[in-house]
Structures are given as structure tokens and as C-alpha cells.
Design an enzyme around this catalytic site. Structure first.
Site: not given
Ligand SMILES: *Cc1c(COP(=O)(O)O)cnc(C)c1O
Length: 427
Positions: A107
Site C-alpha cells: 500500500k
Molecule cells: C490491502 C492488502 C491486500 C489486498 O489488496 P487489494 O488491493 O485490496 O485487493 C493484500 N495484502 C495486503 C498485505 C494488504 O495490505
């Protein structure tokens, strides 16, 4: 470039700054770029060989063509000052490590770009970014906006309900980051934030925006690492047309990959790797979309029962489920399988995997094709899952270990809308 809402048949166009500050379109839809620029892959490969930031800048200039090029370069170089790694396990399976940023989850790629772009588009005016978190998003947003001029960030989190590591990441930055520790649940935090956005009297006095995960400033830059992953994979394995596996929850990540493919990235197709929350894999099989309450799993950042970006997925396919099925396959697995995969990856390759990435590994193995899966978080962020399964405690990266040691600062608050409004007015 201008943007339209997924729910607007007439495709009324909105300028970048408006779309960015609104987050969600007025009709409740998600913003999409009006056209999809085409890349020169030779150029992308050459730039990816230099650095992630060089390649990202080329792509950002195509997508954000109305932003001043010098300012955009500052945004990109400042956002992407960390490593991206490709780890090859065997001739078919590799993983793109997206967890070397400041909060050690993918993220960071969206949040850091959004933080800096918001600062740029906001032009130094006073602005408060208000957000509620159950843990991970808050730390990525806090780090993404830390030290962005003119912008203050207020993060609400439920007292005692986030992990000590997550709390440390949100409460030890100081400066323009203001964490509020709320005596209540995540739902209380979210209710309080929503009521501020509806409070007209408050909004006359205070400029507010959200850092929602569906914001196009978070979504679009997530397409960049697919290009980087492809180039690194091609260089390392000599392969072409990889299958790319994406551990998915809210589907921002996977739909960003679909955007990259439409820009001309030669990817064979995607696998939507999910845990027990299987709404999308089920849709791909049955063509029935049945949103429901999420169930808790070991890969909790993927516990989503009604993914917001499903609308983007359908929009990118022109609403054609057959087209979507030919591009994306589904995969789902249980907690037992996730734990077994973490153990297997450690035994076979001496590599510690976090539970979300382990879902990607399972899906990659199951599809039998060659390519790479995205590793979305560092194993050390989920030591409580990884250690019992492997017998090894993953070592905390230096920045996390530092944050845990530092003093925490958060303002305590009741689960009370009036108290939050008062806090914002007095800032
Ligand atoms: C947010 C997140 C996901 C999922 O990603 P999306 O874009 O919501 O599908 C997967 N793994 C981790 C570690 C995350 O923080």
C-alpha cells in the site's frame, strides 16, 4: 487527462484535482481515466533497467499529462526511493516483493504517491485528510502524507484493536500526523469520519478530504509496479507473457494490473487469489455477484465481502463478463492451506512469507503457468502467524524495529461525533 464515474452512462468528465479531492464520485461510482495511454515497451524496459523511479516517471507522465513535468518528477522521485525485488523460486514461480517501503506493505506504492500528489494539487492551502483505520491503511496513509506541506492528517483507530506494530507505525511519526485513539470499534471510527463529511457547518470552516483506498491517486500508480515486475521477470527468466497472480481483497491491486495490461503490458492473464472471502472467484465461475459479510482469516487485509473495486473491474471489461473471464481466473483457499503454504515456502526455499503473499504462492502453483505472484507484505508484519508455522520469528526490518521503540503519541477520544468536530475546528 480527465476522469469519469463508473456509474455515469453519459461519461461526464471531471478534472484531476476534483476527482482526487472527491475520492468517490457524487453518484457513488469510482473514477476512471477517460482514455488509456499506450506505452512503448522498449522504452519501459530500458527505464526499468535504470530504476523504479525512472520507469514510474515515464508512466506517470503519460497518465497525468496535465501536471507540470518538473513537479511530477519531484512527486515520483520522492515517493519511490525504496527497492522493489524479484525473487525466483524455480523455473515457473517467482515473486515480486512489494514490501520494501516504509510500512512494509504494497500500500506504500499508492499512499506515498497520493500523499505527494495531494500536496501538489492542493497548492499549499490548509487541508485536513481525515481517515478511519482498522490498522494497515492508517499506517500507509500516515507515512504517505508525513511532512507533506499544508496537509494535516487525522487518523482514527479503535483503542486496543490494532496490533502493537500497527499502532507504533501510526503514532510515532509526529509532525503533521495526528492519531486519535478512539474508545470504540472500527465501525465507530468510520461512523465518526462519515458524519464529519456530512457536517455542512464544519465543512464551511475546515477543508476536508479522505484518503480512501478507491481514490484514483492511490489506484493509478499501483499499475506501475506491474511494468517493473514484468521487466525484472523477463530479464531474470528470459520468459515472455507471464501469468500474474494477485492476492486480493478490495481489488484495487488487481484492477491496477488490468489497467497496465490495457496500456500495452504483455501479460497473459491474471489470477485473483483470495482467501475464504471468495466473492470474485465465485463470480468468475457462476457469473453471479453475491456480496456478503466478510469472514476473518489469517490473511486479514484480504477479508472483504463486497470489494469496492469490482466496479472498476467491470468498467475495464466494458461490463462483459466473458471478457473478464478470459483475462482473470479465480482462486480461493482456506486458512489451513495458507499455513501449510507458509511452511512449504520456508522448507523448500528458506524463505519467510507473510500469509497474504502465501495465498499468491498457492494460486501460482495451482495454475501451473509461469509468471510471478505479488508479495504484498513483509513476513515480520505477521510474525504471530509465521512463527508458529515455521518455528522462526521473522526479523523486523530496521524501520519497524525503530518505530516499536519510539514513544507513542495519540489523543484519546470517546466514540463521539461532537468531540471529533471540536478537535478538527481547534486544529
Ligand atoms: C490491502 C492488502 C491486500 C489486498 O489488496 P487489494 O488491493 O485490496 O485487493 C493484500 N495484502 C495486503 C498485505 C494488504 O495490505
Amino acid at each position: 487527462m480527465k476522469y469519469f464515474s463508473t456509474r455515469d452512462c453519459s461519461r461526464e468528465l471531471v478534472a484531476l484535482a476534483d476527482a482526487a479531492f472527491m475520492g468517490l464520485a457524487r453518484d457513488g461510482g469510482l473514477f476512471m481515466p477517460e482514455r488509456i495511454p499506450q506505452v512503448d515497451m522498449q522504452c519501459v524496459e530500458a527505464l526499468a533497467g535504470q530504476s523504479y523511479a525512472d520507469m514510474a516517471l515515464y508512466l506517470a507522465k503519460l497518465l497525468f499529462d496535465e501536471v507540470d513535468a518538473v513537479a511530477l518528477e519531484r512527486v515520483v522521485r520522492d515517493a519511490y526511493d525504496f527497492q522493489v525485488g524479484l525473487r525466483q523460486f524455480d523455473d515457473k514461480v517467482s515473486t515480486l516483493e512489494l514490501f520494501h517501503g516504509p510500512t512494509h506493505a504494497f500500500k506504500d506504492f499508492g499512499a506515498r504517491f497520493m500523499g505527494r500528489m495531494t500536496g501538489l494539487l492542493n497548492n499549499g492551502e490548509e487541508l485536513i485528510v481525515l481517515t478511519a483505520t482498522s490498522g494497515d491503511t492508517g499506517s500507509a496513509v500516515a507515512h504517505g502524507f508525513h511532512n507533506v506541506e499544508g496537509v494535516r492528517v487525522v487518523i482514527l483507530y479503535p483503542d486496543g484493536k490494532v496490533s502493537p506494530l500497527q499502532e507504533a507505525q501510526m503514532t510515532t511519526l509526529g509532525g503533521n500526523i495526528h492519531p486519535l485513539k478512539v474508545a470504540g470499534t472500527f465501525d465507530d471510527c468510520q461512523r465518526m469520519v462519515k458524519s464529519m463529511f456530512r457536517n455542512a457547518a464544519l465543512r464551511e470552516k475546515v477543508r476536508l478530504t479522505s484518503a480512501n483506498s478507491i481514490n484514483l491517486l492511490r489506484w493509478i500508480p499501483q499499475s506501475f509496479y506491474y511494468f517493473y515486475g514484468y521487466c525484472a521477470w523477463k530479464r531474470q527468466t528470459g520468459g515472455d507473457m507471464p501469468t500474474v497472480v494477485v492476492p486480493s481483497g478490495n481489488y484495487g491491486n488487481l484492477t491496477a494490473g488490468m489497467l497496465a495490461r490495457r496500456m500495452g503490458l504483455p501479460i497473459k492473464g491474471f489470477v485473483a487469489a483470495s482467501n475464504a472471502n471468495n466473492v470474485v472467484p465465485e463470480y468468475l465461475l457462476t457469473e453471479q455477484y453475491r456480496p456478503r459479510k466478510s469472514v476473518q482469516t489469517l490473511a486479514n487485509a484480504m477479508d472483504v465481502g463486497d470489494p469496492s473495486n469490482f466496479e472498476r473491474m467491470m468498467s475495464l471489461c466494458g461490463g462483459d463478463v466473458k471478457a473478464l473471464q478470459s483475462e482473470v481466473r479465480g482462486y480461493e483457499c482456506s486458512d489451513e492451506q495458507i499455513a501449510a503454504a507458509i511452511a512449504e515456502i520456508y522448507e523448500k526455499y528458506g524463505y519467510l512469507s507473510d500469509p497474504h503473499s502465501a495465498v499468491g504462492y498457492l494460486a501460482m502453483k495451482a495454475c501451473g503457468e509461469s509468471g510471478f505472484y505479488l508479495s504484498t507484505a513483509h513476513a515480520a508484519k505477521f510474525g504471530e502467524v509465521v512463527e508458529p508455522v515455521t518455528g522462526v520469528a521473522p526479523e523486523l526490518p530496521e524501520s519497524l524495529a525503530d518505530a516499536v521503540k519510539r514513544e507513542r503519541h495519540a489523543t484519546k477520544m470517546g466514540a463521539d461525533e461532537a468531540a471529533l468536530a471540536d478537535f478538527l475546528l481547534k486544529m
